[in-house]
Design a protein around this motif. Structure first.
Motif, PDB file in Angstrom:
ATOM      1  N   ILE A 302       0.837  -1.205   0.000  1.00 18.66           N
ATOM      2  CA  ILE A 302       0.000   0.000   0.000  1.00 18.66           C
ATOM      3  C   ILE A 302       0.870   1.252   0.000  1.00 18.66           C
ATOM      4  O   ILE A 302       0.641   2.197  -0.773  1.00 18.66           O
ATOM      5  CB  ILE A 302      -0.949  -0.014   1.216  1.00 18.66           C
ATOM      6  CG1 ILE A 302      -1.974  -1.141   1.084  1.00 18.66           C
ATOM      7  CG2 ILE A 302      -1.664   1.329   1.348  1.00 18.66           C
ATOM      8  CD1 ILE A 302      -2.869  -1.293   2.297  1.00 18.66           C
ATOM      9  N   ILE A 303       1.884   1.276   0.849  1.00 18.22           N
ATOM     10  CA  ILE A 303       2.747   2.467   0.939  1.00 18.22           C
ATOM     11  C   ILE A 303       3.498   2.690  -0.372  1.00 18.22           C
ATOM     12  O   ILE A 303       3.559   3.814  -0.891  1.00 18.22           O
ATOM     13  CB  ILE A 303       3.716   2.313   2.120  1.00 18.22           C
ATOM     14  CG1 ILE A 303       2.943   2.352   3.443  1.00 18.22           C
ATOM     15  CG2 ILE A 303       4.772   3.412   2.093  1.00 18.22           C
ATOM     16  CD1 ILE A 303       3.791   2.023   4.657  1.00 18.22           C
ATOM     17  N   SER A 304       4.091   1.636  -0.931  1.00 16.96           N
ATOM     18  CA  SER A 304       4.839   1.796  -2.185  1.00 16.96           C
ATOM     19  C   SER A 304       3.922   2.168  -3.332  1.00 16.96           C
ATOM     20  O   SER A 304       4.303   2.972  -4.203  1.00 16.96           O
ATOM     21  CB  SER A 304       5.594   0.504  -2.500  1.00 16.96           C
ATOM     22  OG  SER A 304       4.692  -0.576  -2.691  1.00 16.96           O
ATOM     23  N   ALA A 305       2.698   1.626  -3.362  1.00 20.02           N
ATOM     24  CA  ALA A 305       1.759   1.973  -4.432  1.00 20.02           C
ATOM     25  C   ALA A 305       1.319   3.428  -4.312  1.00 20.02           C
ATOM     26  O   ALA A 305       1.180   4.134  -5.326  1.00 20.02           O
ATOM     27  CB  ALA A 305       0.554   1.045  -4.378  1.00 20.02           C
ATOM     28  N   ARG A 306       1.112   3.923  -3.108  1.00 19.93           N
ATOM     29  CA  ARG A 306       0.727   5.321  -2.931  1.00 19.93           C
ATOM     30  C   ARG A 306       1.847   6.264  -3.369  1.00 19.93           C
ATOM     31  O   ARG A 306       1.600   7.306  -3.969  1.00 19.93           O
ATOM     32  CB  ARG A 306       0.354   5.578  -1.480  1.00 19.93           C
ATOM     33  CG  ARG A 306      -0.918   4.878  -1.036  1.00 19.93           C
ATOM     34  CD  ARG A 306      -1.397   5.405   0.287  1.00 19.93           C
ATOM     35  NE  ARG A 306      -1.794   6.808   0.183  1.00 19.93           N
ATOM     36  CZ  ARG A 306      -2.152   7.550   1.221  1.00 19.93           C
ATOM     37  NH1 ARG A 306      -2.140   7.037   2.445  1.00 19.93           N
ATOM     38  NH2 ARG A 306      -2.508   8.812   1.053  1.00 19.93           N
ATOM     39  N   VAL A 307       3.075   5.887  -3.050  1.00 14.50           N
ATOM     40  CA  VAL A 307       4.214   6.707  -3.496  1.00 14.50           C
ATOM     41  C   VAL A 307       4.280   6.741  -5.014  1.00 14.50           C
ATOM     42  O   VAL A 307       4.548   7.798  -5.620  1.00 14.50           O
ATOM     43  CB  VAL A 307       5.524   6.156  -2.893  1.00 14.50           C
ATOM     44  CG1 VAL A 307       6.732   6.841  -3.508  1.00 14.50           C
ATOM     45  CG2 VAL A 307       5.523   6.326  -1.385  1.00 14.50           C
ATOM     46  N   ALA A 308       4.034   5.597  -5.660  1.00 17.32           N
ATOM     47  CA  ALA A 308       4.059   5.546  -7.125  1.00 17.32           C
ATOM     48  C   ALA A 308       2.932   6.395  -7.718  1.00 17.32           C
ATOM     49  O   ALA A 308       3.123   7.077  -8.737  1.00 17.32           O
ATOM     50  CB  ALA A 308       3.943   4.102  -7.597  1.00 17.32           C
ATOM     51  N   LEU A 309       1.765   6.375  -7.092  1.00 17.63           N
ATOM     52  CA  LEU A 309       0.659   7.190  -7.583  1.00 17.63           C
ATOM     53  C   LEU A 309       0.933   8.682  -7.399  1.00 17.63           C
ATOM     54  O   LEU A 309       0.580   9.503  -8.252  1.00 17.63           O
ATOM     55  CB  LEU A 309      -0.629   6.793  -6.852  1.00 17.63           C
ATOM     56  CG  LEU A 309      -1.191   5.406  -7.171  1.00 17.63           C
ATOM     57  CD1 LEU A 309      -2.307   5.040  -6.202  1.00 17.63           C
ATOM     58  CD2 LEU A 309      -1.695   5.341  -8.611  1.00 17.63           C
ATOM     59  N   LYS A 310       1.570   9.036  -6.284  1.00 19.92           N
ATOM     60  CA  LYS A 310       1.906  10.444  -6.055  1.00 19.92           C
ATOM     61  C   LYS A 310       2.924  10.958  -7.062  1.00 19.92           C
ATOM     62  O   LYS A 310       2.974  12.167  -7.345  1.00 19.92           O
ATOM     63  CB  LYS A 310       2.465  10.616  -4.642  1.00 19.92           C
ATOM     64  CG  LYS A 310       1.422  10.535  -3.539  1.00 19.92           C
ATOM     65  CD  LYS A 310       2.083  10.726  -2.170  1.00 19.92           C
ATOM     66  CE  LYS A 310       1.049  10.615  -1.062  1.00 19.92           C
ATOM     67  NZ  LYS A 310       1.672  10.761   0.290  1.00 19.92           N
ATOM     68  N   SER A 311       3.767  10.066  -7.589  1.00 15.65           N
ATOM     69  CA  SER A 311       4.805  10.501  -8.528  1.00 15.65           C
ATOM     70  C   SER A 311       4.242  10.873  -9.895  1.00 15.65           C
ATOM     71  O   SER A 311       4.943  11.483 -10.705  1.00 15.65           O
ATOM     72  CB  SER A 311       5.849   9.391  -8.693  1.00 15.65           C
ATOM     73  OG  SER A 311       5.276   8.242  -9.312  1.00 15.65           O
ATOM     74  N   VAL A 312       2.985  10.506 -10.191  1.00 12.86           N
ATOM     75  CA  VAL A 312       2.364  10.885 -11.464  1.00 12.86           C
ATOM     76  C   VAL A 312       1.975  12.361 -11.389  1.00 12.86           C
ATOM     77  O   VAL A 312       1.265  12.772 -10.465  1.00 12.86           O
ATOM     78  CB  VAL A 312       1.132  10.015 -11.750  1.00 12.86           C
ATOM     79  CG1 VAL A 312       0.467  10.441 -13.060  1.00 12.86           C
ATOM     80  CG2 VAL A 312       1.528   8.543 -11.815  1.00 12.86           C
TER      81      VAL A 312
END
Length: 432
Positions: A302-312
């Motif tokens: 969840i944490i890594s996926a949220r970071v990836a989404l924020k990078s967009v």
């Protein structure tokens, strides 16, 4: 007059500034700052060098103790598959007769008992498997290769001494003479240890393998991935793209971050209490191990996926919404595909962590002695880290090298998974 005063003031200020920067006190402070920077660099380089040295020492220790496990002593025996003995499944007698024929000078019972101890206790089962694969060999004489006993194997590899008081040696003089005679005649050689990769666990070191643990690890990771990946990505998308920013979502985010730092054994206790105690699921089963590992890796994903989404970049969302896409279409068609490389990287790292965990699985009974290779999600099984733990607790010298060999294989899997994560990040990474 005023202009002259201002010019004199500026001149005095410049002179004062020059004198300040050219003063000895400023030079001392400058030298101290440069020295502090240089010392910091030296400390950083020293820390990296010490860490690298420790890593080299660790890997060298593991490899030096474990590489010999990939080789196993084999004994050549010429046996006659007598039909009557095969029907009685008396393969031990068939093997003994062939072995005694190599040493016709040994006729007493103690000497022949010594010869029997040179072979693995599983050697008769190797003959049985040979007959099962090719029944046409019954009634014929064949030359077969069977595993030697683990003490003979360790002696051939040089781990057991041949000198010193006979009572203090693992092999007496008679066994050493027999081993030397077979080695000289080519009847005792070292070959690649296929058993290590094709068999399950065993009390006898020469018959022990990691295949059962590898299959158990794969089944456990299958359950872990099937549960944690879709749930983790869905939770990350909701929290990052759709959830309102209020005290409840803040509470959820804090708890997710806290769960990512919880010791893994706590998840094992949870699995013991809930999955085994309350739901009554079978102990030492990959399905329970997968459920526990899914709970443990879910916060990381969840944490890594949220970071990836924020990078967009927000411009991607704004452009999609500007041409009429709905919020759901914006996420599924634009944001999520662009964030997928980062999500995959975090997922692989989470799976690598799950592959190397031991403590949670000990709590749910996956430390049991499992000989058979599991064929289903509810069969009793163990995993590779737990197999290493059990072998490390065995007193036989042969298990020491198998422990190190299993560690090498586990490290290979972990390096492969982390390398795949780095490759995916480098290949699909977008720079905005």
């Amino acid at each position: 007059m005023t202009d002259l005063v201002q010019q004199d003031t500026r001149a005095m200020s410049v002179t004062t500034a020059k004198s300040h920067y050219q003063s000895e006190a400023f030079a001392r402070r400058l030298r101290a700052r440069y020295a502090a920077e240089r010392n910091f660099k030296i400390a950083g380089i020293a820390a990296i060098a010490i860490a690298s040295l420790m890593l080299v020492v660790l890997l060298t220790s593991i490899v030096s103790k474990g590489y010999t496990a990939f080789w196993q002593a084999q004994v050549r025996v010429e046996v006659t598959f007598d039909k009557a003995q095969v029907e009685e499944r008396n393969y031990a007698a068939i093997l003994r007769q062939g072995l005694y024929a190599q040493f016709p000078q040994i006729t007493e019972r103690s000497g022949r008992r010594m010869l029997n101890e040179l072979l693995s206790s599983g050697a008769p089962y190797e003959l049985e498997a040979l007959v099962a694969r090719d029944p046409s060999i019954v009634g014929t004489t064949r030359t077969v290769w069977v595993r030697a006993d683990d003490e003979v194997d360790q002696f051939v590899k040089g781990y057991f001494p041949r000198t010193g008081p006979e009572a203090e040696r693992r092999l007496n003089d008679a066994k050493i003479a027999a081993v030397d005679a077979m080695t000289a005649s080519g009847a005792l050689v070292q070959s690649f240890n296929t058993t290590l990769f094709s068999a399950g666990d065993s009390r006898e070191a020469e018959q022990a393998g990691i295949w059962g643990a590898v299959v158990g690890s794969l089944l456990t990771l299958l359950i872990t991935m099937a549960l944690s990946v879709p749930i983790g990505i869905a939770a990350a998308v909701y929290l990052e793209e759709f959830a309102p920013k209020n005290k409840w979502t803040d509470l959820i985010e804090v708890n997710i971050n806290n769960l990512a730092a919880v010791p893994s054994i706590i998840f094992g206790l949870l699995g013991l209490a809930v999955f085994l105690g309350f739901f009554g699921l079978p102990r030492s089963a990959p399905v329970v191990g997968g459920l526990v590992m899914a709970l443990m890796t879910l916060p990381v994903i969840i944490i890594s996926a949220r970071v990836a989404l924020k990078s967009v970049p927000p411009s991607i969302r704004e452009a999609a919404l500007g041409i009429g896409a709905s919020p759901l279409q914006t996420v599924t068609h634009h944001v999520l595909p662009l964030a997928m490389p980062g999500i995959l990287t975090g997922t692989i790292i989470g799976m690598a962590r799950a592959l190397g965990e031991t403590a949670p699985l000990l709590m749910i009974g996956m430390v049991a002695f499992i000989v058979d290779v599991p064929h289903g999600l509810t069969d009793s099984a163990t995993v590779l880290p737990v197999q290493i733990y059990m072998w490390a607790d065995s007193p036989e010298r042969a298990f020491t090298e198998r422990t190190s060999a299993a560690i090498m294989i586990l490290l290979g899997f972990l390096i492969l998974m982390n390398g795949l994560a780095v490759f995916l990040r480098k290949k699909f990474e977008r720079r905005w």
